[in-house]
Design a protein around this motif. Sequence first.
Motif, PDB file in Angstrom:
ATOM      1  N   GLU A  97      95.893  35.289  52.695  1.00 31.82           N
ATOM      2  CA  GLU A  97      96.535  35.829  53.886  1.00 31.82           C
ATOM      3  C   GLU A  97      97.837  36.522  53.507  1.00 31.82           C
ATOM      4  O   GLU A  97      98.680  35.949  52.815  1.00 31.82           O
ATOM      5  CB  GLU A  97      96.802  34.714  54.895  1.00 31.82           C
ATOM      6  CG  GLU A  97      95.550  34.213  55.593  1.00 31.82           C
ATOM      7  CD  GLU A  97      95.862  33.262  56.733  1.00 31.82           C
ATOM      8  OE1 GLU A  97      97.065  32.928  56.896  1.00 31.82           O
ATOM      9  OE2 GLU A  97      94.923  32.861  57.431  1.00 31.82           O
ATOM     10  N   GLN A 101      97.274  38.753  57.931  1.00 35.72           N
ATOM     11  CA  GLN A 101      95.956  39.369  57.780  1.00 35.72           C
ATOM     12  C   GLN A 101      95.243  38.785  56.558  1.00 35.72           C
ATOM     13  O   GLN A 101      95.882  38.496  55.539  1.00 35.72           O
ATOM     14  CB  GLN A 101      96.081  40.888  57.611  1.00 35.72           C
ATOM     15  CG  GLN A 101      96.724  41.595  58.788  1.00 35.72           C
ATOM     16  CD  GLN A 101      95.825  41.587  60.016  1.00 35.72           C
ATOM     17  OE1 GLN A 101      94.605  41.669  59.907  1.00 35.72           O
ATOM     18  NE2 GLN A 101      96.440  41.489  61.197  1.00 35.72           N
ATOM     19  N   THR A 102      93.918  38.612  56.679  1.00 43.44           N
ATOM     20  CA  THR A 102      93.134  38.137  55.545  1.00 43.44           C
ATOM     21  C   THR A 102      92.821  39.306  54.630  1.00 43.44           C
ATOM     22  O   THR A 102      92.258  40.316  55.070  1.00 43.44           O
ATOM     23  CB  THR A 102      91.826  37.476  56.018  1.00 43.44           C
ATOM     24  OG1 THR A 102      92.129  36.442  56.958  1.00 43.44           O
ATOM     25  CG2 THR A 102      91.074  36.875  54.840  1.00 43.44           C
ATOM     26  N   ASN A 103      93.202  39.162  53.367  1.00 46.87           N
ATOM     27  CA  ASN A 103      93.069  40.244  52.386  1.00 46.87           C
ATOM     28  C   ASN A 103      92.061  39.857  51.303  1.00 46.87           C
ATOM     29  O   ASN A 103      91.970  38.695  50.901  1.00 46.87           O
ATOM     30  CB  ASN A 103      94.435  40.539  51.756  1.00 46.87           C
ATOM     31  CG  ASN A 103      94.381  41.726  50.818  1.00 46.87           C
ATOM     32  OD1 ASN A 103      94.172  42.857  51.246  1.00 46.87           O
ATOM     33  ND2 ASN A 103      94.553  41.473  49.521  1.00 46.87           N
ATOM     34  N   ASP A 174      86.238  35.767  59.204  1.00 43.05           N
ATOM     35  CA  ASP A 174      85.502  36.912  58.667  1.00 43.05           C
ATOM     36  C   ASP A 174      84.096  36.539  58.177  1.00 43.05           C
ATOM     37  O   ASP A 174      83.278  37.427  57.922  1.00 43.05           O
ATOM     38  CB  ASP A 174      86.278  37.553  57.508  1.00 43.05           C
ATOM     39  CG  ASP A 174      87.481  38.344  57.994  1.00 43.05           C
ATOM     40  OD1 ASP A 174      87.508  38.719  59.179  1.00 43.05           O
ATOM     41  OD2 ASP A 174      88.403  38.576  57.189  1.00 43.05           O
TER      42      ASP A 174
END
Length: 228
Positions: A97, A101-103, A174
Amino acid sequence: MRILLLFLVFSSALLAQDSLYYKKERDTLYREDQFYVGISYNILQNKPSGLSPNSFSSGITFGFLRDMPINANRTFAIAPGLGISYQTYHQNLLIQEINGQTNYELIPNDISFDKNNFSQLLIELPIEFRWRTSTPDSHRFFRLYTGLKLGYLLNSTSRFVSNGESTKIRNNSDFNSFQYGVYLATGYNTWNFYAYYGLNPLFKNSVQLNEKTLELSVLHFGLQFYIL
Protein backbone atom coordinates in the motif's frame (compact mmCIF):
# COMPACT_ATOMS: atom_id res chain seq x y z
CA MET A 1 -34.61 -82.88 29.58
CA ARG A 2 -33.15 -84.45 26.44
CA ILE A 3 -35.89 -82.86 24.36
CA LEU A 4 -35.07 -79.46 25.86
CA LEU A 5 -31.37 -79.90 25.08
CA LEU A 6 -32.14 -80.92 21.50
CA PHE A 7 -34.38 -77.87 21.12
CA LEU A 8 -31.64 -75.55 22.37
CA VAL A 9 -29.03 -77.06 20.03
CA PHE A 10 -31.39 -76.88 17.09
CA SER A 11 -32.28 -73.24 17.87
CA SER A 12 -28.60 -72.30 18.15
CA ALA A 13 -27.90 -73.87 14.77
CA LEU A 14 -30.73 -71.88 13.19
CA LEU A 15 -29.47 -68.63 14.73
CA ALA A 16 -25.96 -69.35 13.47
CA GLN A 17 -27.29 -69.96 9.97
CA ASP A 18 -29.28 -66.72 10.10
CA SER A 19 -26.23 -64.82 11.30
CA LEU A 20 -24.15 -66.32 8.51
CA TYR A 21 -26.83 -65.40 6.01
CA TYR A 22 -26.88 -61.77 7.11
CA LYS A 23 -23.11 -61.56 7.02
CA LYS A 24 -23.16 -62.68 3.42
CA GLU A 25 -25.96 -60.32 2.41
CA ARG A 26 -24.66 -57.72 -0.06
CA ASP A 27 -25.23 -54.01 0.43
CA THR A 28 -26.63 -53.09 -2.97
CA LEU A 29 -27.34 -49.50 -1.86
CA TYR A 30 -23.77 -48.60 -0.89
CA ARG A 31 -22.22 -45.18 -1.44
CA GLU A 32 -18.57 -44.31 -2.05
CA ASP A 33 -16.04 -41.59 -1.21
CA GLN A 34 -17.97 -39.24 1.02
CA PHE A 35 -15.02 -37.24 2.44
CA TYR A 36 -11.89 -35.96 0.70
CA VAL A 37 -8.50 -34.47 1.61
CA GLY A 38 -6.11 -33.06 -1.00
CA ILE A 39 -2.60 -31.62 -1.08
CA SER A 40 -1.25 -29.77 -4.10
CA TYR A 41 1.66 -27.96 -5.69
CA ASN A 42 0.51 -24.58 -7.03
CA ILE A 43 1.67 -22.94 -10.25
CA LEU A 44 0.73 -19.48 -11.51
CA GLN A 45 -0.35 -19.32 -15.14
CA ASN A 46 -0.41 -16.39 -17.62
CA LYS A 47 2.55 -14.79 -15.88
CA PRO A 48 3.82 -11.45 -17.20
CA SER A 49 7.47 -11.20 -18.20
CA GLY A 50 9.75 -11.20 -15.17
CA LEU A 51 7.33 -12.80 -12.71
CA SER A 52 8.72 -16.05 -11.30
CA PRO A 53 8.30 -18.34 -8.27
CA ASN A 54 10.78 -18.03 -5.42
CA SER A 55 9.78 -20.99 -3.24
CA PHE A 56 7.47 -24.01 -3.03
CA SER A 57 3.81 -22.99 -3.33
CA SER A 58 1.36 -25.43 -1.82
CA GLY A 59 -2.26 -25.94 -0.94
CA ILE A 60 -4.53 -28.12 1.16
CA THR A 61 -8.23 -28.79 0.77
CA PHE A 62 -10.78 -30.95 2.54
CA GLY A 63 -14.53 -31.40 2.52
CA PHE A 64 -17.59 -33.59 2.14
CA LEU A 65 -19.27 -34.95 -1.01
CA ARG A 66 -22.69 -36.56 -1.24
CA ASP A 67 -22.32 -39.61 -3.46
CA MET A 68 -25.47 -40.18 -5.56
CA PRO A 69 -25.24 -43.24 -7.87
CA ILE A 70 -27.21 -42.93 -11.09
CA ASN A 71 -27.11 -46.50 -12.46
CA ALA A 72 -28.10 -49.92 -11.08
CA ASN A 73 -24.50 -51.14 -10.68
CA ARG A 74 -23.60 -47.87 -8.88
CA THR A 75 -20.50 -47.41 -11.01
CA PHE A 76 -21.66 -43.97 -12.21
CA ALA A 77 -22.54 -41.19 -9.79
CA ILE A 78 -22.91 -37.46 -9.26
CA ALA A 79 -21.46 -35.93 -6.09
CA PRO A 80 -22.08 -32.32 -5.01
CA GLY A 81 -20.18 -31.15 -1.96
CA LEU A 82 -18.82 -28.49 0.34
CA GLY A 83 -15.20 -27.86 1.28
CA ILE A 84 -12.49 -25.52 2.57
CA SER A 85 -9.27 -24.69 0.69
CA TYR A 86 -6.08 -22.89 1.77
CA GLN A 87 -3.67 -21.94 -1.04
CA THR A 88 -0.31 -20.14 -0.99
CA TYR A 89 1.71 -18.61 -3.84
CA HIS A 90 5.38 -17.66 -3.41
CA GLN A 91 6.72 -15.36 -6.13
CA ASN A 92 8.40 -12.00 -6.75
CA LEU A 93 5.24 -9.89 -7.18
CA LEU A 94 5.37 -7.22 -4.46
CA ILE A 95 1.95 -6.09 -3.24
CA GLN A 96 2.05 -3.04 -0.98
CA GLU A 97 0.00 0.00 0.00
CA ILE A 98 1.31 3.41 -1.08
CA ASN A 99 -0.64 6.54 -0.15
CA GLY A 100 -3.77 4.48 0.49
CA GLN A 101 -3.57 2.68 -2.85
CA THR A 102 -2.60 -0.95 -3.46
CA ASN A 103 0.47 -1.04 -5.70
CA TYR A 104 1.90 -3.92 -7.74
CA GLU A 105 5.47 -4.25 -8.93
CA LEU A 106 8.13 -6.89 -9.51
CA ILE A 107 10.91 -7.12 -6.96
CA PRO A 108 14.20 -6.25 -8.73
CA ASN A 109 16.76 -9.04 -8.97
CA ASP A 110 19.34 -7.07 -7.00
CA ILE A 111 17.07 -6.74 -3.94
CA SER A 112 17.23 -9.62 -1.46
CA PHE A 113 14.22 -10.64 0.63
CA ASP A 114 13.32 -13.44 3.02
CA LYS A 115 9.73 -14.09 1.98
CA ASN A 116 7.15 -12.79 -0.46
CA ASN A 117 3.81 -14.50 -0.98
CA PHE A 118 0.07 -14.23 -0.91
CA SER A 119 -2.36 -16.77 0.49
CA GLN A 120 -6.08 -17.37 0.14
CA LEU A 121 -8.71 -19.16 2.22
CA LEU A 122 -11.77 -20.20 0.23
CA ILE A 123 -15.01 -22.02 0.77
CA GLU A 124 -15.60 -24.38 -2.16
CA LEU A 125 -18.61 -25.98 -3.84
CA PRO A 126 -17.45 -28.93 -5.96
CA ILE A 127 -19.67 -31.10 -8.12
CA GLU A 128 -18.18 -34.35 -9.43
CA PHE A 129 -19.17 -36.67 -12.24
CA ARG A 130 -17.90 -40.10 -11.21
CA TRP A 131 -17.01 -43.40 -12.80
CA ARG A 132 -15.51 -46.24 -10.76
CA THR A 133 -15.13 -50.02 -10.77
CA SER A 134 -16.50 -50.43 -7.25
CA THR A 135 -18.56 -53.38 -5.99
CA PRO A 136 -20.55 -53.99 -2.77
CA ASP A 137 -17.81 -56.36 -1.59
CA SER A 138 -14.65 -54.26 -1.99
CA HIS A 139 -13.49 -50.70 -1.43
CA ARG A 140 -10.41 -51.19 -3.62
CA PHE A 141 -11.24 -49.94 -7.09
CA PHE A 142 -10.16 -47.69 -9.94
CA ARG A 143 -11.81 -44.29 -10.12
CA LEU A 144 -12.03 -41.44 -12.62
CA TYR A 145 -13.72 -38.34 -11.21
CA THR A 146 -14.00 -34.99 -12.95
CA GLY A 147 -15.96 -31.89 -12.16
CA LEU A 148 -16.39 -28.18 -11.63
CA LYS A 149 -15.37 -26.32 -8.48
CA LEU A 150 -16.74 -22.93 -7.41
CA GLY A 151 -14.85 -20.98 -4.77
CA TYR A 152 -15.66 -17.93 -2.65
CA LEU A 153 -12.76 -16.02 -1.09
CA LEU A 154 -13.11 -15.77 2.70
CA ASN A 155 -9.73 -14.29 3.55
CA SER A 156 -6.46 -13.30 1.89
CA THR A 157 -3.04 -12.18 3.12
CA SER A 158 -0.11 -10.71 1.16
CA ARG A 159 3.21 -10.73 3.02
CA PHE A 160 6.66 -9.34 2.31
CA VAL A 161 9.59 -9.96 4.68
CA SER A 162 13.01 -8.36 4.20
CA ASN A 163 15.83 -7.59 6.64
CA GLY A 164 13.69 -8.59 9.58
CA GLU A 165 10.83 -6.25 8.66
CA SER A 166 7.42 -7.55 7.61
CA THR A 167 4.65 -5.90 5.59
CA LYS A 168 1.15 -7.41 5.38
CA ILE A 169 -2.02 -6.62 3.48
CA ARG A 170 -5.13 -8.48 4.61
CA ASN A 171 -8.28 -9.02 2.54
CA ASN A 172 -7.05 -7.26 -0.58
CA SER A 173 -10.19 -6.17 -2.46
CA ASP A 174 -8.35 -6.52 -5.79
CA PHE A 175 -8.65 -10.33 -5.61
CA ASN A 176 -11.63 -11.86 -7.38
CA SER A 177 -14.11 -12.93 -4.70
CA PHE A 178 -15.48 -15.73 -6.89
CA GLN A 179 -13.09 -18.25 -8.44
CA TYR A 180 -13.94 -21.31 -10.48
CA GLY A 181 -12.24 -24.05 -12.45
CA VAL A 182 -12.31 -27.66 -13.61
CA TYR A 183 -10.55 -30.60 -11.98
CA LEU A 184 -9.73 -34.27 -12.35
CA ALA A 185 -9.01 -36.97 -9.77
CA THR A 186 -8.00 -40.46 -10.86
CA GLY A 187 -6.29 -43.43 -9.29
CA TYR A 188 -6.65 -46.78 -7.58
CA ASN A 189 -7.65 -47.33 -3.96
CA THR A 190 -5.90 -44.78 -1.69
CA TRP A 191 -3.62 -42.96 -4.14
CA ASN A 192 -5.23 -40.55 -6.60
CA PHE A 193 -3.64 -37.97 -8.89
CA TYR A 194 -5.37 -34.60 -8.72
CA ALA A 195 -5.26 -31.57 -11.03
CA TYR A 196 -7.21 -28.30 -10.99
CA TYR A 197 -7.18 -25.58 -13.64
CA GLY A 198 -8.59 -22.15 -12.79
CA LEU A 199 -10.81 -20.67 -15.48
CA ASN A 200 -10.82 -17.07 -14.26
CA PRO A 201 -8.01 -14.74 -13.10
CA LEU A 202 -7.02 -14.33 -9.46
CA PHE A 203 -7.18 -10.54 -9.74
CA LYS A 204 -9.87 -8.18 -11.01
CA ASN A 205 -9.49 -6.65 -14.48
CA SER A 206 -8.62 -3.28 -12.96
CA VAL A 207 -5.30 -4.58 -11.55
CA GLN A 208 -2.32 -3.66 -13.71
CA LEU A 209 1.39 -4.43 -13.68
CA ASN A 210 3.66 -2.32 -15.90
CA GLU A 211 0.57 -0.79 -17.53
CA LYS A 212 -0.81 -4.20 -18.53
CA THR A 213 -3.73 -6.11 -17.01
CA LEU A 214 -2.53 -8.73 -14.53
CA GLU A 215 -4.22 -11.95 -15.70
CA LEU A 216 -2.72 -14.53 -13.34
CA SER A 217 -4.61 -17.81 -13.09
CA VAL A 218 -3.75 -21.03 -11.28
CA LEU A 219 -2.86 -24.66 -11.89
CA HIS A 220 -2.81 -27.09 -8.97
CA PHE A 221 -1.67 -30.68 -9.11
CA GLY A 222 -1.02 -33.22 -6.38
CA LEU A 223 -2.77 -36.03 -4.52
CA GLN A 224 -6.35 -36.50 -3.37
CA PHE A 225 -7.51 -39.02 -0.77
CA TYR A 226 -11.12 -40.18 -0.48
CA ILE A 227 -12.69 -41.57 2.69
CA LEU A 228 -16.06 -43.24 3.19
